[in-house]
Design an enzyme around this catalytic site. Structure first.
Site, PDB file in Angstrom:
ATOM      1  N   LEU A 147      38.992  38.849  40.243  1.00 14.00           N
ATOM      2  CA  LEU A 147      37.570  39.050  39.991  1.00 14.00           C
ATOM      3  C   LEU A 147      37.037  37.861  39.203  1.00 14.00           C
ATOM      4  O   LEU A 147      37.650  37.424  38.227  1.00 14.00           O
ATOM      5  CB  LEU A 147      37.358  40.344  39.207  1.00 14.00           C
ATOM      6  CG  LEU A 147      35.909  40.796  39.013  1.00 14.00           C
ATOM      7  CD1 LEU A 147      35.333  41.306  40.321  1.00 14.00           C
ATOM      8  CD2 LEU A 147      35.840  41.887  37.957  1.00 14.00           C
ATOM      9  N   ASN A 173      31.673  38.197  42.070  1.00 11.59           N
ATOM     10  CA  ASN A 173      30.860  39.256  41.480  1.00 11.59           C
ATOM     11  C   ASN A 173      29.459  38.792  41.107  1.00 11.59           C
ATOM     12  O   ASN A 173      28.702  39.552  40.503  1.00 11.59           O
ATOM     13  CB  ASN A 173      31.556  39.812  40.238  1.00 11.59           C
ATOM     14  CG  ASN A 173      31.526  41.321  40.180  1.00 11.59           C
ATOM     15  OD1 ASN A 173      31.355  41.984  41.191  1.00 11.59           O
ATOM     16  ND2 ASN A 173      31.687  41.881  38.993  1.00 11.59           N
ATOM     17  N   ASN A 220      26.790  43.259  40.777  1.00 12.05           N
ATOM     18  CA  ASN A 220      27.741  42.860  39.746  1.00 12.05           C
ATOM     19  C   ASN A 220      28.303  44.105  39.088  1.00 12.05           C
ATOM     20  O   ASN A 220      27.632  44.768  38.293  1.00 12.05           O
ATOM     21  CB  ASN A 220      27.041  41.973  38.719  1.00 12.05           C
ATOM     22  CG  ASN A 220      27.975  41.560  37.600  1.00 12.05           C
ATOM     23  OD1 ASN A 220      29.196  41.602  37.741  1.00 12.05           O
ATOM     24  ND2 ASN A 220      27.411  41.163  36.476  1.00 12.05           N
ATOM     25  N   ASP A 258      40.934  34.018  34.412  1.00  7.36           N
ATOM     26  CA  ASP A 258      41.427  33.183  33.314  1.00  7.36           C
ATOM     27  C   ASP A 258      42.829  33.589  32.872  1.00  7.36           C
ATOM     28  O   ASP A 258      43.283  33.174  31.804  1.00  7.36           O
ATOM     29  CB  ASP A 258      40.471  33.251  32.121  1.00  7.36           C
ATOM     30  CG  ASP A 258      40.255  34.665  31.623  1.00  7.36           C
ATOM     31  OD1 ASP A 258      40.757  35.599  32.267  1.00  7.36           O
ATOM     32  OD2 ASP A 258      39.578  34.831  30.593  1.00  7.36           O
ATOM     33  N   GLU A 277      36.851  49.322  32.961  1.00 10.47           N
ATOM     34  CA  GLU A 277      37.414  49.652  34.275  1.00 10.47           C
ATOM     35  C   GLU A 277      38.934  49.720  34.228  1.00 10.47           C
ATOM     36  O   GLU A 277      39.553  50.507  34.958  1.00 10.47           O
ATOM     37  CB  GLU A 277      36.948  48.635  35.314  1.00 10.47           C
ATOM     38  CG  GLU A 277      37.749  47.348  35.416  1.00 10.47           C
ATOM     39  CD  GLU A 277      37.523  46.389  34.254  1.00 10.47           C
ATOM     40  OE1 GLU A 277      38.205  45.360  34.187  1.00 10.47           O
ATOM     41  OE2 GLU A 277      36.663  46.680  33.387  1.00 10.47           O
ATOM     42  N   ASP A 278      39.567  48.938  33.368  1.00 18.16           N
ATOM     43  CA  ASP A 278      41.021  48.990  33.241  1.00 18.16           C
ATOM     44  C   ASP A 278      41.467  50.290  32.586  1.00 18.16           C
ATOM     45  O   ASP A 278      42.488  50.871  32.974  1.00 18.16           O
ATOM     46  CB  ASP A 278      41.528  47.786  32.451  1.00 18.16           C
ATOM     47  CG  ASP A 278      40.723  47.558  31.175  1.00 18.16           C
ATOM     48  OD1 ASP A 278      39.756  48.307  30.936  1.00 18.16           O
ATOM     49  OD2 ASP A 278      41.055  46.621  30.421  1.00 18.16           O
ATOM     50  N   ARG A 310      34.694  50.433  24.190  1.00 18.21           N
ATOM     51  CA  ARG A 310      35.947  50.996  24.698  1.00 18.21           C
ATOM     52  C   ARG A 310      36.313  52.287  23.960  1.00 18.21           C
ATOM     53  O   ARG A 310      36.914  53.190  24.546  1.00 18.21           O
ATOM     54  CB  ARG A 310      37.068  49.955  24.600  1.00 18.21           C
ATOM     55  CG  ARG A 310      36.822  48.758  25.510  1.00 18.21           C
ATOM     56  CD  ARG A 310      37.830  47.650  25.308  1.00 18.21           C
ATOM     57  NE  ARG A 310      39.046  47.848  26.078  1.00 18.21           N
ATOM     58  CZ  ARG A 310      39.197  47.540  27.362  1.00 18.21           C
ATOM     59  NH1 ARG A 310      38.179  47.078  28.053  1.00 18.21           N
ATOM     60  NH2 ARG A 310      40.351  47.709  27.973  1.00 18.21           N
TER      61      ARG A 310
END
EC number: 2.4.1.223
Length: 919
Positions: free
Chosen positions: A668, A697, A723, A746, A832-833, A876
């Site tokens: 992504l 995205n 996005n 990255d 999302e993780d 989070r």
């Protein structure tokens, strides 16, 4: 003139003149010779004298040929320099000539080698052609052998019956209808795809009597269903909605029966038809009780024994949420396991209350006499005795405080409004459901409503009466989510409920939540479940679940990718054999036509998981072939038929029980072209890489002059509609492998680390296997969950910025996971993780697996990502607590297990056995 004439004529004067001429010529020759002698002899001597003799004159002006001072010497030096240059050029020319001769000899030798190579190439081409011929002959022989040993199989030709077909022979008794004698299988071949035609109720007279909410919800779900077709001629099944009716008295049974028999495709007896009567209220009447439905199936919430045909008709749940989705924030959590009340019951039986206040006889006294005709009196007395004993806090009320809801005869009427009943059930560990006293009433909408409400709020249903037909009972194993107790055992109910352990109680509550969400909660789930039950009964495979079509962004490639020395340094870990063949997809799944038979009950009663695929849930999808689990290996496969093998062979083998496999990298990115190009270049030469899918995205397209690296495998750049971080887990149709390596643009991982993670994932295909670990913690002061990224020996999550997972979970994340979670991810552009970890742990009840000791994976010097924002961790925290609300409990599990390889730390001789050890 006379003298001259005489001389010409040879007169006397001619002789003297001739002598004079001769003498003169001699003198001239002598003088000329002397002069030449003087010049040739004396002049060089004089010149030599003056050149070699110093002029003794003192004055500089008197020097003629002697040495000169100053600039007068330049002319002499210039001559000498020219001489030296001439000599140097001569020497260089000689050297060049020698080199030219050497090059000519080398060229001659190379020409000879070229000729030899050409001959070798021709020989190799001939050998290759011979090998191709041998391979072709071998393949042909193999096909012949396979054809001899296997029967010829092909998809059957679909034979459609005529429009005016006479149908099946009539059964002796309509109530004896079963599939074998009342269903026409010829309209539903295995390869038909199960087409369903839905009648428009508005085109018939009874359509005006339907409840508007029920009709609107039914029409909306029918339009979105994958099986519904507008071509009635090819349909396998015909569906008609006849209820709920607003005013049942306005529609007489004879009138409804007449309208049913007038349906265009009824064909005299209604075979392959399904009549659906949905209940939105607890007092819904049995509309089809006195209606002859022929060979048509009936799906409703109320049945009498004389009306219900087991294995043919369907008991469905009531349609409580007609046009609304369940609010997960109002659903209570599944923990703590024990609630305020052990069990509760509220209801009123209108016709049989005369003995409710009488003191019941003991069980031994009653067994000595005749058994009671109605066990409700015993139930009332027993439950009141438990309440009065105060051993456990229970609440039972057999008289409604307000007017009870209308009900059928001998049925326990509901008390109060739905909101009041839900509030009481939220405080109840168990919810008692007393079946009607009439044994001929196998199920009623009132009982189905009680069951729906209990499952919705997590109160484990306790059904008193084993004769009841619960919704979808022939498909669902209700003993995993509810307790069904015969009425004569009412005296043992208290003991039974107290004997359940907390773990069993939580498992039943979680299973009940799954059944409610999957089969009861919405109009879509009810309609899809009805179709799924019929489709499963006639053994037709489900339709494939859709994949996301990848809209590729054109891009130029051809930039030679360099090799990062950090990537090439693999330590002691051998990356395995070099892939010399093109990318290949994972093996196809071949059980599409047998899954409905072999995994009948298991798939219907289990949450979607690695071995409980959800073709049998009401969502009714079949995953594409490459998205199926092929099984989990039990260890790295030894080399040499179980004889072990040397360390080098073991180390070079991919291992596992699937000998050939590759993985797809899904990356992504968002407007970081330089970082993206560097990350792609680092994948150059990575073994077992099938392709790279770059999820672009950003609404802004990549630069037109951007040159993408050539890493040896295809790079697919996919354009997204918006996005969203959820795009990371979309099941793109370009992903042809089961294994997906989700990686950030990255992320900085070495090839040996990626390969080790891939090998570990192959041994645990149902888990998330990754590198950076995180964990959740309970904040005691604030009574909430926290997200923690500190270094720890214990973890419960693995970030999907660098992790392997199965493509199966991409389907679950995108299509099955509650939409509220994906909306939360889009709102915060975060989490999302965490959502993927929640999903996998909820499905498998296993924690993820962390490999290696790395805790971070960001590349040094890369621009800061979203995770560096100050609000990142606060969001989070909110995500974790919201996800817990949606699931009803905390699905994440702690683990101290980490997989590492001794090959990273221990150097062993190559002649010794090497193996992977998990620590």
């Amino acid at each position: 003139m006379t003298g001259y004439t005489m001389l010409r004529n040879g007169g006397v004067g001619n002789g003297g003149q001739t002598c004079m001429l001769r003498w003169s010529n001699r003198i001239r020759l002598t003088w000329l010779s002397f002069t030449l002698f003087i010049i040739l002899v004396f002049f060089p001597l004089i010149a030599h004298y003056y050149l070699t003799t110093l002029d003794e004159a003192d004055e500089a002006g008197k020097r003629i040929f002697g040495p000169r001072a100053g600039n007068e010497l330049c002319e002499v030096k210039h001559v000498l320099d020219l001489c030296r240059i001439r000599e140097s050029v001569s020497e260089e020319l000689l050297q060049l000539e020698a080199k030219r001769q050497e090059l000519n000899s080398e060229i001659a030798k190379l020409n000879l080698k070229i000729e030899a190579c050409k001959k070798s190439i021709e020989n190799a081409k001939q050998d290759l052609l011979q090998l191709k011929n041998v391979i072709s002959q071998t393949e042909h022989s193999y096909k012949e052998l396979m054809a001899q040993n296997q029967p010829k199989l092909s998809l059957p030709i679909r034979l459609l019956p005529e429009k005016d077909d006479a149908g099946l022979p009539p059964p002796k008794v309509i109530r004896g209808c079963r599939l074998h004698n009342c269903f026409d299988y010829s309209r539903c071949p295995l390869t038909s795809g199960f087409p369903v035609y839905v009648y428009d109720s508005d085109q018939f007279a009874f359509g005006s009597y339907l409840d508007p909410l029920v009709k609107q919800a039914f029409q909306a779900t029918a339009r979105a269903n994958v099986y519904v077709t507008e071509n009635a001629d090819i349909a396998c099944l015909y569906v008609i909605l006849v209820g709920e009716i607003q005013e049942p008295v306005l529609l007489r049974p004879a009138e409804l029966e007449k309208q049913l028999y007038s349906l265009p495709h009824w064909r005299t007896d209604g075979h392959n038809h399904v009549i659906i009567n949905l209940s939105r209220k607890s007092d819904t009447q049995n509309l089809l009780y006195n209606v002859s439905t022929g060979r048509a199936m009936v799906a409703q919430s109320t049945f009498y024994a004389s009306q219900y045909r087991p294995g043919f008709d369907l008991v469905v749940s009531p349609l409580v949420h007609a046009m609304s989705e369940p609010n997960f924030m109002e659903i209570p959590p599944q923990v703590p396991v024990k609630r305020k009340y052990l069990f509760t019951f509220q209801g009123e039986k209108i016709e049989s209350l005369r003995s409710s206040l009488q003191e019941a006889r003991s069980f031994e006294e009653e067994m000595e006499g005749d058994p009671p005709a109605d066990y409700d009196d015993r139930i009332i007395a027993t439950l009141k005795a438990v309440q009065d004993s105060r051993l456990d806090q229970v609440l039972v009320e057999f008289t409604c405080k307000n007017q009870p809801k209308p009900s059928l005869p001998t049925e326990w009427a509901l008390c109060g409004e739905r909101e009041d009943r839900l509030e009481l059930l939220k405080l109840s560990t168990f919810a008692l459901i007393i079946t009607p006293g009439d044994p001929h009433l196998v199920i009623s909408s009132g009982c189905a409503t009680r069951l729906f409400e209990a499952l919705e709020v997590g109160a484990v249903p306790v059904v008193l009466g084993e004769q009841v037909q619960l919704p979808y009972q022939d498909m669902l194993q209700w003993n995993e989510a509810a307790l069904v107790v015969p009425k004569p055992r009412v005296t043992e109910v208290h003991f039974l409920l107290r004997s359940l352990s907390d773990s069993d109680l939580l498992a039943m509550r979680r299973q009940g939540r799954f059944l409610w969400e999957t089969y009861f909660s919405t109009a879509d789930s009810i309609f899809n479940t009805v179709l799924a039950m019929i489709r499963t009964r006639i053994q037709i495979p489900a339709a494939p679940i859709r994949e996301e079509a990848a809209a590729e962004i054109p891009h130029r490639s051809g930039k030679a990718a360099g090799t990062d020395p950090n990537m090439a340094d693999n330590g002691d870990l051998d990356l395995g054999p070099v892939e010399t063949e093109p990318p290949y997809a994972s093996p196809k799944y071949l059980r599409n036509f047998t899954l409905t038979v072999t995994d009948f009950y298991r798939s219907w009663n289990s949450a979607p998981g690695p071995f409980h695929l959800f073709p049998h849930t009401p969502f009714d999808p079949v995953l594409p072939s490459e998205a199926k689990f092929l099984g989990s290996g039990t260890g790295f496969r030894p080399i040499g038929g179980g004889a072990g093998g040397s360390g080098k062979e073991f180390q070079a083998a991919l291992g596992g029980n699937v000998p050939r496999e590759q993985f797809t990298v899904v990356m992504l990115t968002y407007e970081r072209e330089e970082v993206l190009m560097n990350s792609l270049e680092r994948l150059n030469g990575l073994p077992y890489l099938n392709k790279v899918v770059v999820v672009w995205n950003s609404p802004k397209l990549p630069s037109e002059d951007l040159l993408w690296p050539d890493i040896g495998v295809p790079i697919m750049v996919v354009r997204t509609e918006k996005n969203s971080l959820n795009n990371r887990f979309l099941p793109w149709n370009e992903i042809e492998t089961e294994a997906i390596l989700s990686i950030d643009d990255d992320a900085h991982l070495r090839h040996d680390e990626i390969m080790f993670g891939f090998r570990v994932w192959r041994e645990a295909r149902d888990r998330i296997v990754g590198f950076p670990g995180r964990y959740h913690a309970w904040d005691i002061p604030h009574q909430s969950w926290l997200y923690n990224s500190n270094y720890s020996c214990e973890l419960s999550m693995v970030l999907t910025g660098a992790a392997f997972f199965h493509k199966y979970y991409a389907y679950l994340y995108s299509y099955v996971m509650p939409q509220a979670i994906r909306d939360m991810v889009d709102e915060y552009i975060n989490c999302e993780d965490i959502a993927m970890n929640f999903l996998v742990s909820h499905i498998t009840r296993k924690p993820p697996i962390k490999v290696t000791s790395r805790w971070t994976f960001r590349c040094p010097g890369c621009p800061q990502a979203l995770s560096h924002d100050d609000s990142h961790f606060h969001e989070r925290h909110k995500c974790i607590n919201f996800f817990v609300k949606v699931y009803g409990y905390m699905p994440l599990l702690y683990t101290q297990f980490r997989v590492d390889s001794v090959l990273f730390k221990t150097r062993l001789p190559h002649d010794k056995t090497k193996c992977f050890k998990f620590i």
